[in-house]
Design a protein around this motif. Structure first.
Motif, PDB file in Angstrom:
ATOM      1  N   LEU A 216       0.822  -1.198   0.000  1.00  0.00           N
ATOM      2  CA  LEU A 216       0.000   0.000   0.000  1.00  0.00           C
ATOM      3  C   LEU A 216       0.862   1.257   0.000  1.00  0.00           C
ATOM      4  O   LEU A 216       0.543   2.258  -0.620  1.00  0.00           O
ATOM      5  N   LEU A 217       1.987   1.188   0.725  1.00  0.00           N
ATOM      6  CA  LEU A 217       2.899   2.332   0.774  1.00  0.00           C
ATOM      7  C   LEU A 217       3.478   2.573  -0.622  1.00  0.00           C
ATOM      8  O   LEU A 217       3.543   3.696  -1.105  1.00  0.00           O
ATOM      9  N   TYR A 221       3.275   5.877  -3.034  1.00  0.00           N
ATOM     10  CA  TYR A 221       4.378   6.593  -3.687  1.00  0.00           C
ATOM     11  C   TYR A 221       4.173   6.642  -5.202  1.00  0.00           C
ATOM     12  O   TYR A 221       4.452   7.641  -5.844  1.00  0.00           O
ATOM     13  N   ASP A 222       3.691   5.516  -5.767  1.00  0.00           N
ATOM     14  CA  ASP A 222       3.442   5.466  -7.200  1.00  0.00           C
ATOM     15  C   ASP A 222       2.455   6.535  -7.636  1.00  0.00           C
ATOM     16  O   ASP A 222       2.487   7.037  -8.743  1.00  0.00           O
ATOM     17  N   ARG A 227       6.131  11.664   1.375  1.00  0.00           N
ATOM     18  CA  ARG A 227       6.329  10.796   2.534  1.00  0.00           C
ATOM     19  C   ARG A 227       5.320  11.123   3.635  1.00  0.00           C
ATOM     20  O   ARG A 227       4.761  10.246   4.270  1.00  0.00           O
ATOM     21  N   TRP A 228       5.113  12.410   3.849  1.00  0.00           N
ATOM     22  CA  TRP A 228       4.187  12.860   4.890  1.00  0.00           C
ATOM     23  C   TRP A 228       2.778  12.385   4.603  1.00  0.00           C
ATOM     24  O   TRP A 228       2.068  11.920   5.488  1.00  0.00           O
ATOM     25  N   GLU A 229       2.390  12.477   3.304  1.00  0.00           N
ATOM     26  CA  GLU A 229       1.033  12.054   2.956  1.00  0.00           C
ATOM     27  C   GLU A 229       0.852  10.545   3.136  1.00  0.00           C
ATOM     28  O   GLU A 229      -0.191  10.084   3.584  1.00  0.00           O
ATOM     29  N   VAL A 230       1.893   9.807   2.784  1.00  0.00           N
ATOM     30  CA  VAL A 230       1.820   8.351   2.968  1.00  0.00           C
ATOM     31  C   VAL A 230       1.630   8.033   4.450  1.00  0.00           C
ATOM     32  O   VAL A 230       0.778   7.230   4.841  1.00  0.00           O
ATOM     33  N   LEU A 231       2.406   8.742   5.269  1.00  0.00           N
ATOM     34  CA  LEU A 231       2.327   8.523   6.711  1.00  0.00           C
ATOM     35  C   LEU A 231       0.925   8.880   7.226  1.00  0.00           C
ATOM     36  O   LEU A 231       0.301   8.123   7.958  1.00  0.00           O
TER      37      LEU A 231
END
Lengths: 320, 344
Positions: A216-217, A221-222, A227-231
């Motif tokens: 999912l991470l 990114y794809d 990074r912040w949004e993924v977190l």
């Protein structure tokens, strides 16, 4: 008419289900007896003492501790209100109790937040180790549990006291010239409680992260997430149940904490458990102590219901 | 609760019965922690063949609550003077058997007929002392024989004062400081007490039992403390001194008593008579560092204790000392209320 019919059919359906269920139950009819030991413990060891506390809270205090078997609502009145010492007709809110109550909730909440902030990176670190190493890190997290709470608290005392490790180090390095007062402050209580309860946050958060699908991470990114949004949008929502479980596990013992505020806080400001102890000890007012203990229980219950509602609400949203 | 109290004594009876066959004679002492000289116990065991086991408690309230419940298996308990009348009144202890306890005359004259146990029918002294102030004289060199040390502290000590969280003692000191009697319910005195305490608290760093190290290592510059503990602190750091507040200070005495439901009352009485002997009392004092209340015990005490200013009250201040008393509930309730306001 149609409505009734509808009800009838569902009713019939439910009836059939029930019949099947009862049949099944009857075939296992005697098996519930096997749970008797557990039930006995639950009823007598958990509810029994609570019931005694409840009964004591509505009795009259005896002259030298203990209770007299006379009903009285005075203890419950005293939890929230007080009569002025010099003018018994003047009834005001019992600010000393309310402020102790507020301190307990506030310190427990702060401890939970600190544990969450420190626990998240720790759990993340562990869950990103190769599988073989994780067990070692988890083991290291649980090591403090092997030592008695009082001893761990005294150890912290040795670290933060005026002649303790931190102060002597800073003074030897000439960074400070007189010791920083850390003992006997709220800071000391928070350090103590965060240290003691941190594993209770790390473990459930780790458990939630362990189940996290790393694909999912990558997908995030794809799709050009930072990074912040993924977190924020992938990791946090997925490990949230871990945080909630951890928060419950940290908040409940924190709010009832007795040893840590007593040893590190220096007793200048009471927490709820110290106030309860005062009533059973030198205050010689057992009913008030019992009523305060139940008040603590209610606060914990309310917090629990609040947490569970938040989880429940989330699941509804997910299904919808 | 009611249910369990019924069964416990039975279980104990079975247990005690079985041990009675095994061991010759045994007494169980229920005492404050770190308060009984192991050397003295050993001597007793050698002399009498009675074996002794000791269980600790940490407050008078804990002790009395446990004994009230019954089924405890203890023989001897050491309540403080203020609690002795409660133990007697509630029938928890038995009168001394003067057939076995023959040396009551060894008690120092001033303690033979105390207000809490007239005529010493039930109790003998175990240790006595006072609650006063401990001051590190390297921080403050003024007069230390005053409760101003913690109730109206001099500039040098502010922010470094510890007060032991013993409500009854602190209230006793505060009442005397305000010009009142212990357990007073005089509204004017109470008002002064409350205001003084509230103001003074701002200068306290903690309300902790603390350790001797806290004084010797500089965590506390002064505080409300017991004489025996201050003696121990002074032996480690000569700058520490003990002050007897001239406004008035509490005196306490812990007393050995035999429980009404003692398993082995005869052996217990033997122990009571044993601690009345000056040699044994002195030995015990060397351990807990308090005076014993037994005449002639000085001869057996460590030389540094005999003339210690913490043990021997200066003559001009002796009159200020008064036994602590368990205040009536109405007064105690007010004290608890002031105390909760103080620590809110």
């Amino acid at each position: 008419m149609a409505v009734t019919q509808h009800i009838d059919t569902t009713g019939a359906q439910a009836g059939a289900d029930m019949a099947a269920l009862t049949a099944e139950r009857e075939s296992h009819g005697w098996k519930w007896l096997l749970s008797l030991p557990a039930l006995t413990i639950l009823v007598f060891a958990a509810s029994g003492p609570l019931l005694i506390v409840l009964i004591y809270s509505v009795l009259t205090p005896a002259e030298y501790g203990g209770v007299v078997w006379e009903l009285s609502g005075r203890a419950w009145f005293q939890v929230f209100f007080r009569r002025d010492i010099f003018d018994p007709d003047e009834v005001t809110l019992n600010w000393s109790h309310l402020s102790v109550l507020w301190r307990s909730v506030s310190l427990a909440f702060q401890t939970t937040v600190i544990c969450a902030i420190l626990g998240f990176p720790t759990a993340w670190f562990i869950s990103t180790r190769p599988p073989g190493q994780r067990e070692i890190w988890l083991l290291l997290i649980t090591i403090p549990f092997w030592t008695n709470l009082v001893i761990r608290t005294f150890a912290i005392q040795e670290v933060i006291r005026n002649q303790g490790v931190i102060n002597s180090l800073l003074m030897n390095l000439n960074i400070i010239h007189s010791p920083i007062q850390m003992m006997y402050t709220d800071f000391a209580i928070l350090v103590g409680m965060a240290y003691v309860f941190l594993p209770l946050m790390v473990l459930p958060v780790f458990a939630a992260m362990d189940k996290l699908d790393t694909r999912l991470l990558e997908a995030g990114y794809d799709l050009y997430a930072s990074r912040w949004e993924v977190l924020r949008r992938i990791v946090f929502p997925l490990v949230r149940p871990g945080f909630i479980a951890g928060s419950i596990l940290v908040f409940i013992p924190s709010i009832g904490s007795y040893v840590t505020p007593r040893l590190l806080g220096g007793g200048r400001n009471m927490m709820l458990s110290n106030l309860i102890e005062l009533q059973f000890g030198q205050g010689r007012n057992w009913p008030l102590g019992a009523a305060l203990a139940l008040t603590l229980l209610v606060i914990v219950l309310v917090a629990l219901v609040f947490y569970l509602r938040t989880i429940g609400g989330d699941e509804d949203k997910q299904h919808g | 609760m009611q249910e369990t109290t019924g069964r416990l004594p039975l279980a104990w009876a079975v247990l005690m019965g079985s041990t009675a066959f095994a061991a010759a004679e045994e007494i169980n002492i229920y005492n404050w922690g770190n308060y009984t000289s192991p050397e003295m116990v050993e001597k007793f065991e050698e002399e009498t063949g009675i074996s002794v086991s000791i269980t600790d408690y940490d407050s008078n309230d804990t002790a009395i609550a446990r004994i009230r419940r019954g089924g405890h298996g203890f023989d001897i308990v050491m309540p403080s003077n203020s609690y002795v009348p409660i133990w007697i009144e509630e029938g928890l202890v038995q009168p001394l058997d003067t057939g076995i306890v023959t040396d009551l005359d060894n008690i120092e004259a001033q303690w033979r007929d105390p207000e809490f146990d007239p005529g010493r029918e039930y109790s003998v002294p175990w240790a006595w002392g006072s609650t006063g102030v401990a001051v590190n004289t390297s921080s403050y060199d003024g007069d230390i024989h005053t409760s101003d040390i913690f109730l109206d502290p001099p500039e040098e000590l502010r922010g470094n004062i510890n007060v032991v969280p013993e409500m009854v003692d602190v209230m006793h000191l505060a009442a005397n400081h305000a010009g009142g009697e212990r357990c007073t319910d005089d509204p004017e005195v109470l008002r002064t007490m409350r205001d003084t305490l509230t103001e003074a608290r701002e200068h306290w760093i903690s309300l902790d039992y603390g350790t001797i190290d806290s004084y010797t290592e500089g965590d506390f510059a002064a505080g409300v403390y017991w004489n025996g503990d201050t003696l121990r602190a002074r032996l480690a750091d000569p700058d520490i001194a003990y002050g007897y507040p001239q406004e008035g200070f509490p005196i306490w005495m812990d007393n050995a008593m035999v429980l009404a439901d003692a398993q082995n009352p005869d052996a217990a009485m033997q122990f009571i008579n044993f601690i009345l002997q000056p040699e044994n009392a002195g030995m015990n004092s060397n351990f807990h560092r308090f005076a014993s209340g037994i005449a002639g015990a000085e001869e057996y005490m460590d030389p540094e204790m005999i003339d210690a200013p913490e043990i021997v009250i200066p003559e001009d201040l002796a009159g200020a000392g008064e036994f602590t008393r368990t205040c009536p509930s109405e007064v105690n309730d007010i004290y608890t209320q002031i105390w909760s306001e103080l620590l809110q």
